[in-house]
Design a protein around this motif. Sequence first.
Motif, short mmCIF file in Angstrom:
data_model
loop_
_atom_site.label_atom_id
_atom_site.label_comp_id
_atom_site.label_asym_id
_atom_site.label_seq_id
_atom_site.Cartn_x
_atom_site.Cartn_y
_atom_site.Cartn_z
N UNK A 131 30.51 34.79 2.19
CA UNK A 131 31.39 34.07 3.11
C UNK A 131 32.85 34.42 2.87
N UNK A 132 33.25 34.63 1.63
CA UNK A 132 34.65 34.94 1.36
C UNK A 132 35.07 36.26 2.00
N UNK A 133 34.12 37.20 2.13
CA UNK A 133 34.44 38.48 2.78
C UNK A 133 34.66 38.29 4.27
N UNK A 134 33.92 37.37 4.87
CA UNK A 134 34.13 37.04 6.28
C UNK A 134 35.54 36.50 6.48
N UNK A 135 35.95 35.60 5.61
CA UNK A 135 37.25 34.96 5.74
C UNK A 135 38.41 35.91 5.44
N UNK A 136 38.24 36.76 4.42
CA UNK A 136 39.36 37.57 3.95
C UNK A 136 39.61 38.82 4.77
N UNK A 156 31.30 45.74 5.09
CA UNK A 156 31.61 45.59 3.67
C UNK A 156 31.75 46.96 2.98
N UNK A 157 30.76 47.82 3.18
CA UNK A 157 30.72 49.08 2.44
C UNK A 157 31.71 50.11 2.99
N UNK A 158 31.81 50.21 4.32
CA UNK A 158 32.71 51.21 4.89
C UNK A 158 34.17 50.80 4.79
N UNK A 159 34.46 49.52 5.00
CA UNK A 159 35.84 49.07 4.88
C UNK A 159 36.35 49.25 3.44
N UNK A 160 35.48 49.08 2.47
CA UNK A 160 35.88 49.34 1.10
C UNK A 160 36.33 50.79 0.95
N UNK A 213 37.28 53.17 3.31
CA UNK A 213 38.43 53.67 4.08
C UNK A 213 39.71 52.89 3.79
N UNK A 214 39.61 51.77 3.08
CA UNK A 214 40.82 51.07 2.67
C UNK A 214 41.50 51.72 1.49
N UNK A 245 40.29 45.32 3.76
CA UNK A 245 40.52 44.50 2.56
C UNK A 245 41.77 44.92 1.82
N UNK A 246 42.43 43.95 1.21
CA UNK A 246 43.61 44.21 0.38
C UNK A 246 43.17 44.79 -0.95
#
Length: 283
Positions: A218-223, A232-236, A238-239, A268-269
């Motif tokens: 849930x925290x990943x949805x919010x953040x 989750x995996x791709x944003x990690x 390319x960020x 993601x930050x």
Amino acid sequence: MSAEAGGLLTKPIPSSGKALPVIGLGTWRTFNVGNDPELLHARSEVVRAFFDNGGGLIDSSPMYGSAPDVIGYALKRLGIPASLFSAEKVWSPAGGSAREQVARLAERWGVKHFDLMQVHNLTDWREYLPALREMKAAGTIDYVGVTTSHGRRHAELEQIMASEDIDFAQMTYNITHREVERRLLPLAKERGIAVIANRPYDGGSLIKGLKRREQVPEWAVKEFGCRTWADFLLKFIVSHPAVNCAIPATTRVDHLNENMRAGRAPLPSPETRQRMIKYIESL
């Protein structure tokens, strides 16, 4: 980083400034379907959805069996969009000189020239790189690169990145295989080399395992608006500031659509990236 129409994020290629969408399309294993009419049609629909979602880079290799021909079939059926960024490879077992291989691959794709030509898994790179640089100077190709996969040959890749004039380096990078963060990704940033991340799902086993046992936290949805494990995996990947593009491969349009949605803001930050790593390590 910026967003194209439709929201797909892009990053500039360091050597030219050209914007490249952060999610590309890999073809390893998934496009080697021979002449099967049903499978050719299905892969064409994957390519159609890729471009409909704002995609650019399609990556292939003569090592991938009929994949270059299947791409050619799809492009002939759908037309060649202006957004296509064609990425191919020369490879010693394919036979012939770099120029001969590139010419054969252009026929198989049905394109006049390639945007990016890479030396597959560093095979005979001392022979191939000078030839590819000559082709780049002549305008036959736009960019020159090298590739590795499965986390192999990092020391040799580092040597090439540090000493050779290349535009792209392709390497394995995902949330469970982060060895390249130590030396290769910082070196790419320092040298102005674009990075393509292959095996973003570790050949499929990573995302399949997560889907079977866990829901997206849930925290990943919010953040950062994470809805799926593809997010989750791709944003990690390319960020990371040094990564230009990830190239997940798929046989299904619904999975392609998931992959492409992962290339939209927000990302993601740095702090959230560390939380993501710790979460995966805890499973």
